[in-house]
Design a protein around this motif. Structure first.
Motif, short mmCIF file in Angstrom:
data_model
loop_
_atom_site.label_atom_id
_atom_site.label_comp_id
_atom_site.label_asym_id
_atom_site.label_seq_id
_atom_site.Cartn_x
_atom_site.Cartn_y
_atom_site.Cartn_z
N LEU A 48 0.83 -1.21 0.00
CA LEU A 48 0.00 0.00 0.00
C LEU A 48 0.87 1.26 0.00
N ALA A 49 1.95 1.25 0.78
CA ALA A 49 2.85 2.42 0.82
C ALA A 49 3.42 2.69 -0.56
N LYS A 50 3.88 1.64 -1.22
CA LYS A 50 4.45 1.78 -2.56
C LYS A 50 3.44 2.41 -3.52
N HIS A 51 2.20 1.93 -3.46
CA HIS A 51 1.18 2.42 -4.39
C HIS A 51 0.63 3.79 -4.01
N ALA A 52 0.89 4.21 -2.76
CA ALA A 52 0.48 5.56 -2.34
C ALA A 52 1.63 6.55 -2.55
N GLY A 53 2.79 6.02 -2.97
CA GLY A 53 3.94 6.89 -3.22
C GLY A 53 4.56 7.44 -1.95
N VAL A 54 4.45 6.67 -0.87
CA VAL A 54 5.06 7.11 0.40
C VAL A 54 5.98 6.00 0.92
N LYS A 55 6.86 6.40 1.84
CA LYS A 55 7.83 5.42 2.35
C LYS A 55 7.19 4.43 3.31
N SER A 56 6.22 4.93 4.07
CA SER A 56 5.68 4.10 5.14
C SER A 56 4.21 4.44 5.38
N VAL A 57 3.43 3.44 5.74
CA VAL A 57 2.04 3.70 6.16
C VAL A 57 1.78 2.99 7.49
N THR A 58 0.76 3.48 8.19
CA THR A 58 0.40 2.95 9.50
C THR A 58 -1.07 2.56 9.47
N PRO A 59 -1.44 1.45 10.12
CA PRO A 59 -2.86 1.07 10.15
C PRO A 59 -3.75 2.23 10.62
N GLY A 60 -4.87 2.42 9.96
CA GLY A 60 -5.79 3.49 10.30
C GLY A 60 -5.61 4.72 9.43
N GLU A 61 -4.41 4.82 8.83
CA GLU A 61 -4.12 5.98 7.98
C GLU A 61 -4.93 5.91 6.68
N LEU A 62 -5.40 7.07 6.22
CA LEU A 62 -6.12 7.11 4.94
C LEU A 62 -5.16 7.45 3.82
N ILE A 63 -5.19 6.67 2.76
CA ILE A 63 -4.28 6.91 1.64
C ILE A 63 -5.04 6.87 0.33
N ASN A 64 -4.46 7.48 -0.69
CA ASN A 64 -4.92 7.30 -2.06
C ASN A 64 -3.90 6.40 -2.73
N ALA A 65 -4.33 5.26 -3.23
CA ALA A 65 -3.37 4.33 -3.83
C ALA A 65 -3.65 4.16 -5.32
N LYS A 66 -2.56 4.03 -6.08
CA LYS A 66 -2.69 3.73 -7.53
C LYS A 66 -3.19 2.30 -7.68
N ILE A 67 -4.07 2.11 -8.65
CA ILE A 67 -4.69 0.81 -8.87
C ILE A 67 -4.04 0.12 -10.08
N THR A 97 -10.13 7.49 -12.45
CA THR A 97 -8.93 8.15 -11.92
C THR A 97 -7.71 7.23 -11.82
N GLY A 98 -7.95 5.91 -11.81
CA GLY A 98 -6.82 4.99 -11.64
C GLY A 98 -6.32 4.94 -10.21
N GLU A 99 -7.07 5.56 -9.31
CA GLU A 99 -6.71 5.43 -7.89
C GLU A 99 -7.95 5.34 -7.01
N LEU A 100 -7.74 4.99 -5.76
CA LEU A 100 -8.86 4.87 -4.84
C LEU A 100 -8.37 5.09 -3.41
N TRP A 101 -9.28 5.58 -2.56
CA TRP A 101 -8.88 5.79 -1.16
C TRP A 101 -9.01 4.49 -0.37
N PHE A 102 -8.10 4.30 0.54
CA PHE A 102 -8.14 3.15 1.44
C PHE A 102 -7.79 3.58 2.84
N LYS A 103 -8.39 2.91 3.80
CA LYS A 103 -7.88 3.00 5.17
C LYS A 103 -6.92 1.82 5.31
N VAL A 104 -5.67 2.11 5.68
CA VAL A 104 -4.69 1.03 5.81
C VAL A 104 -5.18 0.07 6.89
N PRO A 105 -5.36 -1.21 6.54
CA PRO A 105 -5.91 -2.14 7.53
C PRO A 105 -4.86 -2.60 8.55
N GLU A 106 -5.34 -2.91 9.73
CA GLU A 106 -4.48 -3.63 10.67
C GLU A 106 -4.26 -5.03 10.09
#
Lengths: 422, 162
Positions: A11-30, A151-160
């Motif tokens: 998920l971090a890779k597809h959101a273009g960030v180094k790191s994600v944490t559960p609960g965080e909202l991200i936009n990820a490339k599909i 859009t080729g992307e979608l929002w996700f809440k990073v799951p635990e």
């Protein structure tokens, strides 16, 4: 940097960030956005309503009319027509029709359309199947699909993440289906709600790709957002000839954080049955006495793959099912259909008195090709046994692996494979 | 928004096949779907539900399929909102995306009987049972979801992004 699970890394890779944490909202490339004949018509309607002209990438929007096909009635034909016309208009690379169509979650991995490391969304709850390849994949609704198509992307809440660690040796006749039914029986139908289920341990490392897909397929039946298995040599063997795109293997850091860890000794897991009307109502096959049945379905996105048909053929060889029982075998894709035919499984099935259906979701969701009347009972290798799932609200569905289904077909009641095959 | 209506009380794990059986999914016409809403759980629901009524359920409402036809059928049947202890995640997402109001509360289900008149304020999260003279507070809607609602749903928010 914070240690991450395989799911968090993808998920971090597809959101273009180094790191994600559960609960965080991200936009990820599909990487792949999937729809079928039930869900895509609404997505296409929303797509047009929004004034969109073109999908974000014609190679990444996949339409598979597999639920009510071959078109079961006029209304279904109209739905499929919407997909066909949209696929032509958008020049989609991956649209499957007629003799090319297969059950979507068997078809996409087989064709190498989804690959390890992907983020996949599908307007079908069993999209979580592709976790077996080491991809993050999850089911969404039609509006989400429409948004992703544009859009080729979608929002996700990073799951635990929740880790399921298996140990020991698999008992005879136990497959991925039994492991996942056992887990669902343990945690319940919302035991992994909003979470990602990560399956690990030596027995998982030895598990075939078909069995891994059966496991990840049913993560949704525990309420999970996704299921995942770290890719390895078995994944590489499965993928390298199929992959339509380059792929990447991710793995969880050793010190990754899990919301919960559960351990299972496979020596204690027997062929398992989910009794009506929830997948969590599990029992060992040996606990069920004299449950007579009217129908057996061997197929679906859970268990319609070659390994499933192989074990069913092995058990059914030389047997004939009772006259009152309908045995319906549904190879999940045209490739599986052809392989099963070449390997002689069809001869065995036909001699046993089975009916062989073209690839379709059909009876799994009570669509067509094997609907139950009131009071009837079916054993099925499918994934849901809700009230009315396969027909009349007063009918019943028992979920099993293909070996148990085949043995039950021979006996006319729920039976252990040992009763008919040594 | 404020709603007032009668409660229709159901149990836990109401799956999407109960909300709208797959045998009716050969159409996505909301009016057609509404005719069969909750059919396998409560055959009388679709004919007796009145505009503004409220579904009250236990945990894991909407589990199972990703079919958006489920919230579409509920909304088209005239239901103003659903109050449940918890929701399956795809149903939760779908409801926000297509504009069905849903609220979470641990207490309402246990304290409500079918037919009770409820008053719901989706902005404040206040739920009143007028029949039994009780008050509850729904769990707050996450800020991101509130923004989605304000934007008019997912598709509207995408259009605004351009």
């Amino acid at each position: 940097m914070r240690p991450m699970t395989i799911t968090e890394k993808i998920l971090a890779k597809h959101a273009g960030v180094k790191s994600v944490t559960p609960g965080e909202l991200i936009n990820a490339k599909i990487d792949i956005a999937l729809g079928n004949d039930i869900t895509a018509p609404i997505a296409i309607r929303e797509f047009k309503k929004a004034g969109a002209k073109k999908v974000f990438n014609k190679n990444k929007v996949v339409l598979v009319p597999d639920h009510f096909t071959p078109n079961k009635d006029i209304k279904s034909a109209e739905q499929v027509k919407i997909l066909r016309e949209f696929a032509q208009e958008q020049k989609l690379t991956y649209f499957f029709d007629g003799g090319e169509v297969g059950v979507e979650h068997a078809l996409l991995p087989e064709k190498g359309i989804v690959v390890p490391g992907d983020v996949v969304i599908g307007a079908d709850s069993h999209t979580c199947t592709y976790g077996a390849l080491g991809a993050f994949s999850t089911g969404v609704g039609s509006t989400d699909l429409a948004a992703a198509m544009i859009t080729g992307e979608l929002w996700f809440k990073v799951p635990e993440s929740m880790k399921f660690v298996f140990s020991g040796k698999l008992n005879k006749w136990v497959s991925g289906k039994d492991l996942i039914l056992h887990v669902i029986g343990d945690v319940g139908v919302d035991g992994a709600l909003y979470r990602s289920m990560e399956f690990t341990g030596k027995p998982i490392e030895k598990l075939s790709m078909d069995s891994r897909m059966a496991m990840c397929n049913m993560a949704i039946e525990a309420g999970a957002k996704s299921g995942i298995i770290a890719p390895d040599a078995i994944t590489q063997e499965y993928m390298h000839k199929r992959a339509q795109r380059p792929y990447k293997f991710y793995e969880s850091d050793k010190d990754a954080v899990y919301a919960e860890v559960r351990e299972y000794d496979c020596a204690k897991i027997e062929p398992t049955v989910a009794c009506p009307h929830l997948p969590e109502n599990t029992k060992k096959v040996s606990e069920l006495k004299n449950i007579t049945i009217d129908q057996v379905i061997i197929g679906s996105c859970t268990n319609g793959r070659l390994e499933d048909l192989k074990v069913a053929a092995k058990i059914l060889k030389g047997h004939k099912v009772p006259k009152h029982l309908r045995l319906i075998v549904i190879p999940a894709t045209p490739f599986i259909y052809n392989e099963a035919m070449k390997l002689g499984y069809f001869d065995i099935f036909l001699k046993a008195g089975a009916l062989i259906s073209p690839p379709t979701c059909g009876p799994c969701l009570g669509g067509h090709m094997g609907i139950l009347a009131a009071g009837e009972r079916s054993v099925a290798t499918t994934n849901r046994n809700f009230v009315g799932r396969m027909g009349d609200p007063k009918s019943e569905v028992y979920l099993t692996n293909p070996a148990v289904a085949a043995a039950s077909a021979i006996k006319g009641r729920i039976a252990h494979p040992d009763e008919v095959s040594k | 928004m404020k709603f007032k209506g009668r409660a229709w009380k159901y149990g836990a794990d109401i799956d999407t096949d109960k909300i709208i059986p797959a045998r009716y999914l050969n159409t996505s016409d909301p009016k057609e779907l509404a005719k069969h809403c909750m059919e396998d759980e409560d055959a009388s629901f679709a004919s007796k539900v009145a505009p503004g009524d409220i579904i009250v359920a236990d945990k894991n409402f909407g589990c199972g399929s990703s079919r958006e036809h489920a919230p579409i059928a509920i909304k088209a049947a005239g239901v103003a909102c659903v109050i449940a202890k918890s929701y399956a995640r795809i149903f939760y997402r779908n409801s926000f995306n297509m504009g069905l109001s849903i609220l979470e509360s641990d207490e309402v289900h246990g304290a409500t009987d079918s037919g009770d008149v409820l008053e719901v304020d989706t902005d404040s999260g206040e739920i009143k049972n007028l029949t039994k003279n009780l008050r509850f507070a729904a769990r707050p809607v996450p800020p991101f979801m509130q923004e989605l609602i304000k934007a008019g749903g997912l598709m509207e928010s995408i259009k605004k992004r351009g």
